[in-house]
Design a protein around this motif. Structure first.
Motif, PDB file in Angstrom:
ATOM      1  N   MET A 195      52.266  43.673  87.535  1.00  0.00           N
ATOM      2  CA  MET A 195      53.255  44.689  87.821  1.00  0.00           C
ATOM      3  C   MET A 195      52.535  46.033  87.972  1.00  0.00           C
ATOM      4  O   MET A 195      51.942  46.547  87.031  1.00  0.00           O
ATOM      5  N   SER A 248      59.940  47.853  87.942  1.00  0.00           N
ATOM      6  CA  SER A 248      60.262  46.445  88.173  1.00  0.00           C
ATOM      7  C   SER A 248      61.766  46.232  88.363  1.00  0.00           C
ATOM      8  O   SER A 248      62.174  45.184  88.861  1.00  0.00           O
ATOM      9  N   LYS A 255      63.576  47.910  90.419  1.00  0.00           N
ATOM     10  CA  LYS A 255      63.842  48.129  91.843  1.00  0.00           C
ATOM     11  C   LYS A 255      65.220  48.749  92.090  1.00  0.00           C
ATOM     12  O   LYS A 255      65.981  48.302  92.949  1.00  0.00           O
ATOM     13  N   ALA A 285      66.762  42.758  86.558  1.00  0.00           N
ATOM     14  CA  ALA A 285      65.513  42.337  87.220  1.00  0.00           C
ATOM     15  C   ALA A 285      64.903  41.145  86.493  1.00  0.00           C
ATOM     16  O   ALA A 285      64.410  40.208  87.135  1.00  0.00           O
ATOM     17  N   GLY A 286      64.947  41.174  85.181  1.00  0.00           N
ATOM     18  CA  GLY A 286      64.412  40.051  84.408  1.00  0.00           C
ATOM     19  C   GLY A 286      65.200  38.775  84.620  1.00  0.00           C
ATOM     20  O   GLY A 286      64.619  37.692  84.803  1.00  0.00           O
ATOM     21  N   ALA A 346      67.016  38.032  87.237  1.00  0.00           N
ATOM     22  CA  ALA A 346      66.845  37.611  88.624  1.00  0.00           C
ATOM     23  C   ALA A 346      65.505  36.886  88.821  1.00  0.00           C
ATOM     24  O   ALA A 346      65.377  36.084  89.738  1.00  0.00           O
ATOM     25  N   ALA A 347      64.539  37.174  87.962  1.00  0.00           N
ATOM     26  CA  ALA A 347      63.225  36.548  88.089  1.00  0.00           C
ATOM     27  C   ALA A 347      63.196  35.118  87.573  1.00  0.00           C
ATOM     28  O   ALA A 347      62.237  34.387  87.836  1.00  0.00           O
ATOM     29  N   PHE A 348      64.241  34.691  86.854  1.00  0.00           N
ATOM     30  CA  PHE A 348      64.289  33.299  86.339  1.00  0.00           C
ATOM     31  C   PHE A 348      64.434  32.320  87.463  1.00  0.00           C
ATOM     32  O   PHE A 348      65.068  32.418  88.411  1.00  0.00           O
TER      33      PHE A 348
END
Length: 140
Positions: A1, A69, A71, A135-136, A138-140
């Motif tokens: 990151m 991160s 965004k 964001a976290g 969505a990253a899964f």
């Protein structure tokens, strides 16, 4: 990151601002030891201003290190990125400036800076927290 260059500049400024908190600690030591006259209200507000400045500056560095991160865009990005750093200026200013003078019985009108800072820190934490959480997830 990777951290955005804009965030790096602000983080650098915040770290340098911590030096002013350090010199404020020297002032506070002089107040507590009786070298600078201050009543009980002033001592309490000076302590609170000093503590809030330090904590909010460090919290600002943490938020700026991770908010990229999320965004976020537009006003949401501005609130998440600068809400807590603004509070790091406003809240201590409210604590210190609202009790200047000789033996004040209560805070003056500049206490409004404290409440403006409360609004900034609250908005900044909520927007940054939700953005980073989203964001976290969505990253899964």
């Amino acid at each position: 990151m990777a951290i955005h260059s804009q965030s790096l500049v602000v983080i650098g400024i915040l770290l340098l601002a911590l030096v002013t908190v350090e010199s404020g600690g020297v002032f506070l030591t002089r107040v507590v030891r009786g070298g600078v006259p201050a009543n009980t209200l002033q001592k309490s507000f000076f302590r609170a201003g000093h503590a809030h400045a330090a904590v909010l500056l460090v919290l600002s560095v943490v938020i700026l290190s991770v908010v990229d991160s999320a965004k976020l865009s537009g006003a949401w990005d501005v609130i998440a990125r600068y809400g807590v750093p603004a509070a790091a200026i406003l809240m201590p200013a409210g604590f210190f400036l609202s009790v200047i003078g000789r033996d004040p019985a209560g805070p003056n009108r500049l206490v409004v800076l404290l409440w403006a800072g409360v609004g900034c820190v609250t908005a900044g934490l909520i927007v940054a927290g939700i953005g980073i959480l989203a964001a976290g997830l969505a990253a899964f």
